[in-house]
Motif scaffolding. Sequence first.
Motif, PDB file in Angstrom:
ATOM      1  N   LEU A  59       0.991  -1.263  -0.032  1.00  0.00           N
ATOM      2  CA  LEU A  59       0.099   0.115  -0.013  1.00  0.00           C
ATOM      3  C   LEU A  59       0.938   1.216   0.042  1.00  0.00           C
ATOM      4  O   LEU A  59       1.843   1.386   0.540  1.00  0.00           O
ATOM      5  N   ILE A  60       0.760   2.119  -1.028  1.00  0.00           N
ATOM      6  CA  ILE A  60       1.426   3.451  -0.979  1.00  0.00           C
ATOM      7  C   ILE A  60       0.388   4.589  -0.678  1.00  0.00           C
ATOM      8  O   ILE A  60      -0.918   4.849  -1.095  1.00  0.00           O
ATOM      9  N   TYR A  61       0.812   5.625   0.210  1.00  0.00           N
ATOM     10  CA  TYR A  61      -0.153   6.640   0.464  1.00  0.00           C
ATOM     11  C   TYR A  61       0.722   7.977   0.774  1.00  0.00           C
ATOM     12  O   TYR A  61       2.137   7.794   0.615  1.00  0.00           O
ATOM     13  N   ASP A  62      -0.070   8.897   0.838  1.00  0.00           N
ATOM     14  CA  ASP A  62       0.869  10.300   0.829  1.00  0.00           C
ATOM     15  C   ASP A  62      -0.145  11.109   1.649  1.00  0.00           C
ATOM     16  O   ASP A  62      -1.312  10.850   2.049  1.00  0.00           O
ATOM     17  N   THR A  63       0.060  12.504   1.796  1.00  0.00           N
ATOM     18  CA  THR A  63      -0.731  13.545   2.532  1.00  0.00           C
ATOM     19  C   THR A  63      -0.775  14.709   1.756  1.00  0.00           C
ATOM     20  O   THR A  63      -1.133  16.001   2.123  1.00  0.00           O
ATOM     21  N   ASN A  64      -0.776  14.516   0.422  1.00  0.00           N
ATOM     22  CA  ASN A  64      -0.786  15.898  -0.548  1.00  0.00           C
ATOM     23  C   ASN A  64      -2.223  15.876  -0.878  1.00  0.00           C
ATOM     24  O   ASN A  64      -2.519  16.836  -1.710  1.00  0.00           O
ATOM     25  N   PHE A  65      -3.331  15.179  -0.478  1.00  0.00           N
ATOM     26  CA  PHE A  65      -4.557  15.241  -0.959  1.00  0.00           C
ATOM     27  C   PHE A  65      -5.477  16.151   0.170  1.00  0.00           C
ATOM     28  O   PHE A  65      -5.699  15.823   1.149  1.00  0.00           O
ATOM     29  N   PHE A  66      -5.240  17.572  -0.139  1.00  0.00           N
ATOM     30  CA  PHE A  66      -5.920  18.692   0.775  1.00  0.00           C
ATOM     31  C   PHE A  66      -5.418  18.340   2.527  1.00  0.00           C
ATOM     32  O   PHE A  66      -6.132  18.508   3.159  1.00  0.00           O
ATOM     33  N   GLU A  67      -4.093  18.142   2.545  1.00  0.00           N
ATOM     34  CA  GLU A  67      -3.324  17.797   3.733  1.00  0.00           C
ATOM     35  C   GLU A  67      -4.027  16.638   4.372  1.00  0.00           C
ATOM     36  O   GLU A  67      -4.228  16.464   5.595  1.00  0.00           O
ATOM     37  N   CYS A  68      -4.707  15.543   3.798  1.00  0.00           N
ATOM     38  CA  CYS A  68      -5.216  14.496   4.347  1.00  0.00           C
ATOM     39  C   CYS A  68      -4.433  13.386   3.677  1.00  0.00           C
ATOM     40  O   CYS A  68      -4.092  13.271   2.701  1.00  0.00           O
ATOM     41  N   ALA A  69      -4.582  12.243   4.479  1.00  0.00           N
ATOM     42  CA  ALA A  69      -3.985  10.962   3.879  1.00  0.00           C
ATOM     43  C   ALA A  69      -4.671  10.340   3.023  1.00  0.00           C
ATOM     44  O   ALA A  69      -5.986  10.446   2.868  1.00  0.00           O
ATOM     45  N   PHE A  70      -4.020   9.898   1.640  1.00  0.00           N
ATOM     46  CA  PHE A  70      -4.510   9.346   0.696  1.00  0.00           C
ATOM     47  C   PHE A  70      -4.039   8.159   0.307  1.00  0.00           C
ATOM     48  O   PHE A  70      -2.679   8.149  -0.128  1.00  0.00           O
ATOM     49  N   ILE A  71      -4.567   7.175   0.322  1.00  0.00           N
ATOM     50  CA  ILE A  71      -4.055   5.872  -0.052  1.00  0.00           C
ATOM     51  C   ILE A  71      -4.310   5.790  -1.516  1.00  0.00           C
ATOM     52  O   ILE A  71      -5.364   5.685  -2.207  1.00  0.00           O
ATOM     53  N   SER A  72      -3.032   5.828  -2.356  1.00  0.00           N
ATOM     54  CA  SER A  72      -2.903   5.986  -3.584  1.00  0.00           C
ATOM     55  C   SER A  72      -2.928   4.598  -4.396  1.00  0.00           C
ATOM     56  O   SER A  72      -3.069   4.768  -5.744  1.00  0.00           O
ATOM     57  N   LEU A  73      -2.424   3.588  -3.837  1.00  0.00           N
ATOM     58  CA  LEU A  73      -2.113   2.446  -4.338  1.00  0.00           C
ATOM     59  C   LEU A  73      -2.323   1.326  -3.338  1.00  0.00           C
ATOM     60  O   LEU A  73      -1.858   1.244  -2.433  1.00  0.00           O
ATOM     61  N   ILE A  74      -3.240   0.396  -3.688  1.00  0.00           N
ATOM     62  CA  ILE A  74      -3.332  -0.945  -3.154  1.00  0.00           C
ATOM     63  C   ILE A  74      -3.025  -2.177  -4.070  1.00  0.00           C
ATOM     64  O   ILE A  74      -3.862  -2.175  -4.983  1.00  0.00           O
ATOM     65  N   ILE A  75      -1.904  -2.960  -3.872  1.00  0.00           N
ATOM     66  CA  ILE A  75      -1.790  -4.126  -4.675  1.00  0.00           C
ATOM     67  C   ILE A  75      -1.517  -5.202  -3.959  1.00  0.00           C
ATOM     68  O   ILE A  75      -0.647  -5.212  -3.155  1.00  0.00           O
ATOM     69  N   VAL A  76      -2.327  -6.183  -4.373  1.00  0.00           N
ATOM     70  CA  VAL A  76      -1.980  -7.725  -3.585  1.00  0.00           C
ATOM     71  C   VAL A  76      -1.837  -8.545  -4.756  1.00  0.00           C
ATOM     72  O   VAL A  76      -2.445  -8.364  -6.023  1.00  0.00           O
ATOM     73  N   SER A  77      -0.725  -9.647  -4.602  1.00  0.00           N
ATOM     74  CA  SER A  77      -0.512 -10.442  -5.894  1.00  0.00           C
ATOM     75  C   SER A  77      -1.749 -11.409  -5.989  1.00  0.00           C
ATOM     76  O   SER A  77      -2.281 -11.656  -5.025  1.00  0.00           O
ATOM     77  N   PRO A  78      -1.815 -11.645  -7.425  1.00  0.00           N
ATOM     78  CA  PRO A  78      -2.925 -12.317  -7.907  1.00  0.00           C
ATOM     79  C   PRO A  78      -3.314 -13.786  -6.993  1.00  0.00           C
ATOM     80  O   PRO A  78      -4.176 -14.183  -6.470  1.00  0.00           O
TER      81      PRO A  78
END
Length: 155
Positions: A54-73
């Motif tokens: 899982l990748i996240y940042d806090t660039n979405f209006f100063e809120c945490a935003f999970i930008s990517l969730i990847i699980v192997s098939p």
Amino acid sequence: MITITKAKIDDLDKLVDIDNMVIGSKNRRNIIQQSIQLEQCLISKEEEEITGFLIYDTNFFECAFISLIIVSPSHRRKGFASALINYMVTISPTNKIFSSSNRSNVSMHKVFEKNEFIRSGIIENLDEGDPEIIYFNELPTEVSLFKRVKAVVQR
């Protein structure tokens, strides 16, 4: 047993391989590497095998935003995405957490709803004919504080 930890740079090649299995490309390598370096990448493991991230940042209006969730098939529908989200909630630097998924990704919508995220909006025109659905979760202040203290103690 599922374990969640912050990714380390030594995990990069494995994460890129998992991403490649899912999207058929290694073009997000730099994004994954930067997220690891910023300590904004979480990994799920079963025993010692990395099963997703899982990748996240806090660039979405100063809120945490999970930008990517990847699980192997081979590890899908076994709770890894939920485990990543739940851990993210415990360490989130903000009380408000957002994420999104294409309307066509029914499996991801179920994961968000199962993890108490609610629909918060829609963005048209990112992928032609497949709008992005925005999800939102807000932790009450006292719950957020308790979860963060618990997460620190468990580390």
